[in-house]
Design a protein around this motif. Structure first.
Motif, short mmCIF file in Angstrom:
data_model
loop_
_atom_site.label_atom_id
_atom_site.label_comp_id
_atom_site.label_asym_id
_atom_site.label_seq_id
_atom_site.Cartn_x
_atom_site.Cartn_y
_atom_site.Cartn_z
N ARG A 182 0.83 -1.20 0.00
CA ARG A 182 0.00 0.00 0.00
C ARG A 182 0.88 1.26 0.00
N HIS A 183 0.35 2.35 -0.57
CA HIS A 183 1.04 3.64 -0.52
C HIS A 183 -0.01 4.76 -0.44
N GLU A 184 0.44 5.86 0.03
CA GLU A 184 -0.45 7.01 0.19
C GLU A 184 -0.30 7.99 -0.99
N GLU A 185 -1.41 8.52 -1.42
CA GLU A 185 -1.43 9.54 -2.46
C GLU A 185 -2.17 10.79 -1.95
N VAL A 186 -1.93 11.92 -2.56
CA VAL A 186 -2.54 13.19 -2.16
C VAL A 186 -3.61 13.59 -3.18
N ARG A 187 -4.68 14.02 -2.67
CA ARG A 187 -5.71 14.62 -3.52
C ARG A 187 -6.27 15.86 -2.82
N GLN A 207 1.01 24.04 2.76
CA GLN A 207 0.71 22.93 3.70
C GLN A 207 1.58 21.74 3.34
N ASP A 208 2.21 21.17 4.30
CA ASP A 208 3.14 20.04 4.07
C ASP A 208 2.49 18.75 4.57
N VAL A 209 2.37 17.80 3.73
CA VAL A 209 1.78 16.49 4.08
C VAL A 209 2.82 15.39 3.81
N VAL A 210 3.05 14.55 4.75
CA VAL A 210 3.99 13.41 4.60
C VAL A 210 3.26 12.21 4.00
N LEU A 211 3.78 11.68 2.92
CA LEU A 211 3.19 10.51 2.28
C LEU A 211 3.95 9.25 2.70
N HIS A 212 3.24 8.16 2.85
CA HIS A 212 3.85 6.86 3.22
C HIS A 212 3.52 5.79 2.16
N ALA A 213 4.39 4.86 2.07
CA ALA A 213 4.17 3.73 1.14
C ALA A 213 4.83 2.47 1.73
N GLU A 214 4.24 1.35 1.44
CA GLU A 214 4.82 0.06 1.87
C GLU A 214 5.73 -0.47 0.77
N LYS A 215 6.80 -1.09 1.18
CA LYS A 215 7.69 -1.73 0.21
C LYS A 215 7.99 -3.15 0.69
#
Length: 263
Positions: A182-187, A207-215
């Motif tokens: 899974r990974h995070e995306e911004v909308r 605005q700063d948003v941290v995105l995460h993703a699984e590897k």
């Protein structure tokens, strides 16, 4: 003995010791000179009955299953080897009596002992298989021809056929595994300003948003999966063996060289 034994009835009879062991078959019968009664028999022993051992008839009796003697199998097996040629010398007789623990009979003035005449029954007139005296038997043996043949003796022996080893070794192979990640995306989410809401001042902002993703992460571990060992087992099958053997044949020809009979 319960009844008088007839030499012709003893020939080829089974011989049984006190323990019920069958020793072989009667080959020849020897009579006592003094009584003309059976005193010794020879028992055919060994492979194919090729050996003859002297066995005393003292205390023996006949039954439907053969001649029951009073000496055991071991004593017969260890008996002195004397040729059953229709004649026992005083020395041979003494040797047999002593072997079986029997009293040695006294010899007659001419040096003969009571067991030296071989199987002659007066009722048979000196004839028959058990009815030849020493002289007649000796002449017959001298004029006779023995036919022999070879026979195959087949057995088995254990031989080494090879070695089997169990060894483990390491091989490397490529494996592919599909793993869901899974990974995070911004909308941008937009919503309208409702009436009456105070307006904001115009200017820059961020605005700063941290995105995460699984590897996928790969790790390895060693786990036991099975055990193995070598075990021997014996199986039986059949093999056919063959060999050439020789045998002698009799052939009768006359003075003109004509063949009359073969056997």
């Amino acid at each position: 003995m319960a009844k008088t034994m007839q030499p012709q009835e003893l020939i080829d009879s089974a011989v049984v010791d006190p323990a019920g062991n069958k020793l072989g078959k009667v080959g020849n019968v020897y009579l006592a000179d003094a009584t003309h009664q059976p005193e010794w028999i020879t028992v055919k022993t060994g492979l194919f009955g090729t050996k003859e051992s002297f066995v005393p008839l003292s205390g023996a009796h006949t039954d439907k299953d053969g001649v029951h003697v009073q000496v055991d199998k071991d004593a017969v097996s260890d008996a002195p080897r004397i040729d059953a040629d229709g004649h026992l010398s005083p020395e041979e007789s003494t040797q047999l009596y002593q072997h079986y623990g029997l009293p040695v009979p006294r010899t007659s003035p001419d040096g003969r002992m009571g067991d030296r005449t071989q199987g002659r029954d007066p009722a048979m007139g000196g004839r028959g298989r058990a009815g030849m005296d020493a002289g007649t038997r000796g002449k017959a043996d001298k004029d006779a021809m023995t036919r022999s043949e070879e026979r195959l003796n087949v057995g088995t022996e254990q031989v080494e056929t090879g070695h089997v080893r169990l060894r483990k070794y390491v091989v490397t192979e490529e494996q592919q595994v599909t793993v869901p990640v899974r990974h995070e995306e911004v909308r941008i989410e937009r919503e309208p300003i409702k009436d009456g809401q105070r307006g904001a001042e115009i200017g820059e902002a961020e605005q700063d948003v941290v995105l995460h993703a699984e590897k996928p992460v790969v790790s390895k571990e060693s786990v036991p999966v099975e055990r193995a060992r070598l075990r021997k087992e014996t199986v039986t099958d059949e093999q056919t063996v063959s060999g050439k053997v020789r045998k002698e044949q009799f052939e009768v020809t006359d003075d003109e060289g004509k063949k009359h009979r073969r056997s």
